[in-house]
Design a protein around this motif. Sequence first.
Motif, short mmCIF file in Angstrom:
data_model
loop_
_atom_site.label_atom_id
_atom_site.label_comp_id
_atom_site.label_asym_id
_atom_site.label_seq_id
_atom_site.Cartn_x
_atom_site.Cartn_y
_atom_site.Cartn_z
N ARG A 187 111.68 -20.25 -14.20
CA ARG A 187 110.59 -20.48 -13.26
C ARG A 187 109.66 -19.27 -13.24
O ARG A 187 110.11 -18.14 -13.41
CB ARG A 187 111.14 -20.71 -11.84
N PRO A 188 108.38 -19.47 -12.93
CA PRO A 188 107.46 -18.32 -12.80
C PRO A 188 107.75 -17.56 -11.52
O PRO A 188 108.39 -18.06 -10.60
CB PRO A 188 106.09 -18.99 -12.76
N MET B 30 106.93 -26.38 -13.68
CA MET B 30 107.55 -25.11 -14.02
C MET B 30 108.33 -24.54 -12.83
O MET B 30 109.42 -23.99 -12.98
CB MET B 30 106.49 -24.11 -14.49
N CYS B 31 107.76 -24.70 -11.63
CA CYS B 31 108.44 -24.19 -10.43
C CYS B 31 109.75 -24.94 -10.16
O CYS B 31 110.68 -24.39 -9.57
CB CYS B 31 107.53 -24.32 -9.20
N LEU B 32 109.82 -26.20 -10.60
CA LEU B 32 110.98 -27.05 -10.33
C LEU B 32 112.02 -27.01 -11.44
O LEU B 32 112.96 -27.81 -11.43
CB LEU B 32 110.53 -28.50 -10.09
N ASN B 33 111.86 -26.08 -12.39
CA ASN B 33 112.85 -25.95 -13.46
C ASN B 33 114.23 -25.71 -12.86
O ASN B 33 114.40 -24.92 -11.93
CB ASN B 33 112.45 -24.79 -14.37
N LEU B 34 115.24 -26.41 -13.40
CA LEU B 34 116.59 -26.26 -12.88
C LEU B 34 117.14 -24.86 -13.09
O LEU B 34 118.03 -24.42 -12.35
CB LEU B 34 117.53 -27.28 -13.53
N SER B 35 116.63 -24.14 -14.06
CA SER B 35 117.05 -22.77 -14.33
C SER B 35 116.08 -21.81 -13.64
O SER B 35 114.88 -21.78 -13.96
CB SER B 35 117.07 -22.50 -15.82
N GLY B 36 116.58 -21.03 -12.68
CA GLY B 36 115.71 -20.11 -11.96
C GLY B 36 115.03 -19.10 -12.86
O GLY B 36 113.89 -18.70 -12.61
N GLU C 139 114.58 -14.82 -5.44
CA GLU C 139 113.16 -15.07 -5.16
C GLU C 139 112.70 -16.36 -5.81
O GLU C 139 111.79 -17.03 -5.33
CB GLU C 139 112.31 -13.90 -5.66
N LYS C 140 113.38 -16.77 -6.92
CA LYS C 140 113.01 -18.01 -7.59
C LYS C 140 113.43 -19.24 -6.77
O LYS C 140 112.94 -20.34 -7.03
CB LYS C 140 113.68 -18.06 -8.98
N SER C 141 114.33 -19.06 -5.81
CA SER C 141 114.69 -20.17 -4.92
C SER C 141 113.52 -20.53 -4.02
O SER C 141 113.26 -21.71 -3.75
CB SER C 141 115.92 -19.81 -4.08
#
Length: 663
Positions: free
Chosen positions: A606-607, A597-603, A526-528
């Motif tokens: 991300r929020p 935050m949405c574009l953090n490389l680690s899913g 879902e974080k994708s």
Amino acid sequence: MAEATVVFQIIVLLGSMNGFVKAVGLVNSSCSRSCGNVSIPYPFGIEPGCYLSNSYQIYCDHSFSPPKPMFLNLTEMEVLDISLDGTLRVNYPSVVFSQSRNRFIAMGCNNFASLKDAEEVVICGCMSICNNIPSAMNGSNSCNGINCCQTTIPLDLQDFSLSLQPIDPKHDTDNLSCKFAFIVEQKWFETNLTNPFEILNMSHAPVVLEWLIDARLSSLVTGNNLSYVLDDNSTYRCDNHSSSLGYLNSTLTCSCKPGIEGNPYLPDPQRCTGVSTCLGLLFLLIGGWWSYKVIMKRKNIKRKEKFFKRNGGLLLQQQLSSGEANVEKTKLFNSKDLEKATDHFNVNRILGQGGQGTVYKGMLVDGKIVAVKKSKVIDEEKQLEEFINEVVILSQINHRNVVKLLGCCLETEVPLLVYEFIPNGTLSQYLHVQNEEFPLTWDMRLRISTEVVGALFYLHSVASLPIYHRDIKSTNILLDDKYRAKIADFRTSRSIAIDQTHLTTVVQGTFGYLDPEYFQSSQFTEKSDVYSFGVVLVELLIGEKAISSTRTPESKSLATYFIHAMEENNLLDIIDAQVMKDSKREEIMAVANLAKMCLNLSGKKRPTMKEVAMQLEAIQSLQTTPNVQQNYEEVEYVRSEMYEQWDVISTSTMSDAHPLLCF
């Protein structure tokens, strides 16, 4: 480009006869009634005394094998067929004449072709627009306004001039040799060519001419028949068993009376009478027609059944009957209804085209406006699964910010999907195409982003089964009549079990929006979707495309460009001018921090969509919280890792409008 005009002077058959001979006594056993494979009926003939007048003389050219009949009075054109209904087919180099059986054709890009009368008044014409793909019409004999157009010709066309002009002279880069126009027999053009441009390789093309008997001086009544005095003071009339179809402009045509068949221009002994024969033939024709209709109906039913199975109808029925989809709301449309709704898929009804098909605007019988997506021919199992998947996924969704699927049609060669009509295009169009009349204000951008994230939160957490969209981008966000956001294109979306955390799939998506973590692991979470939405947020802030070759190579990706600006503390230098004009600095920074935050490389860092929705609603309502403006948790980025991961995406040569992989 200057206007090019070519003048053709044509007198439609027999306009200047000097005399006729009497019909009686013309029929002679020594007269040849064929030349090669073509029948030559009276009043036409080959030998002297076998035709009505010199204007009907046919020259049989034996230099060909088989011999070819030539019509001497029309510059020795080859005669293909003579019919007693008053028409003949000839091979004519470029242009000419029966209104009902010929068409005026024009070929070329950016082309307006017309016919003009003697006073240079346009009497008919058509326009063809450009398609720069040479193979665009291969395998199709359509001539629908793209590189080729057609129209009817006027009645009694005789003298005319032909004009070829560019539609837009400023954008006309072709020379005149690339444009063509001609008159051709409609039936031959539609049935003998797989590609209209094949005709350009031919030296001749068939046209249909209309012929009449010229009676120039006067008429008189003899008994019950109307006779005509010809130029040489002889008379001619239709025989007792035939009647005149009309006397217009000093011309005469004959037709057999009811119950009579044969050649109406010959005396009675040369005809065969017989009402019983005609009645028998009539019943035979009626019976044949009825049998034909029955056979064609059965054939059509089998054809529709074949298409239904090939387009996944059985699989769709199985999916719908499983209870996962809303069967009541998924309607199976009739192909005839959708053809009528789209005016037989008229090119003027096209709303958009993509890699998966073409979308047409249509109106159903109840007056409802819809969008009909005509898929490309499904030739792979993967494509079929994606089509069925979209129907099943959308049948489960009922949300005001998701495009509603009204139904589908599977009984046609390619499957058709019917959606609600969304009139105002895509978010991408308003972001990347200048529109001074309707600028996308900051308030509208905030509202649209809130509506999109609300729909994604619904898909992830509220739907009966969690749904991952898997292709969130500005071109898949439509705007309705009130400019409310509607998420579209669920072709690659997937439902998952409630206890599932990810999907392991072959990587699919669009460059610039694709989650780098998913790109490396093939595990979609879902974080994708959160990452892809983060790119859309940055688009709303900066107003640039997700992938652009105008930026430096290391900043080709909008995500990389944005993060780099955040790191260098020069974000405000790249914010869209409309956003800077309408918004406060605190609001811009709040949305920018959320996008970061949405574009953090680690899913995992991300929020969730729910958290993103809450933050956006707080920003939109100006209900600032400690987390909204400055006190977001600082995210540690390892520069080398960040640029190495994003460069995998940004160095691609593909644009943001093309999918990463197509199956």
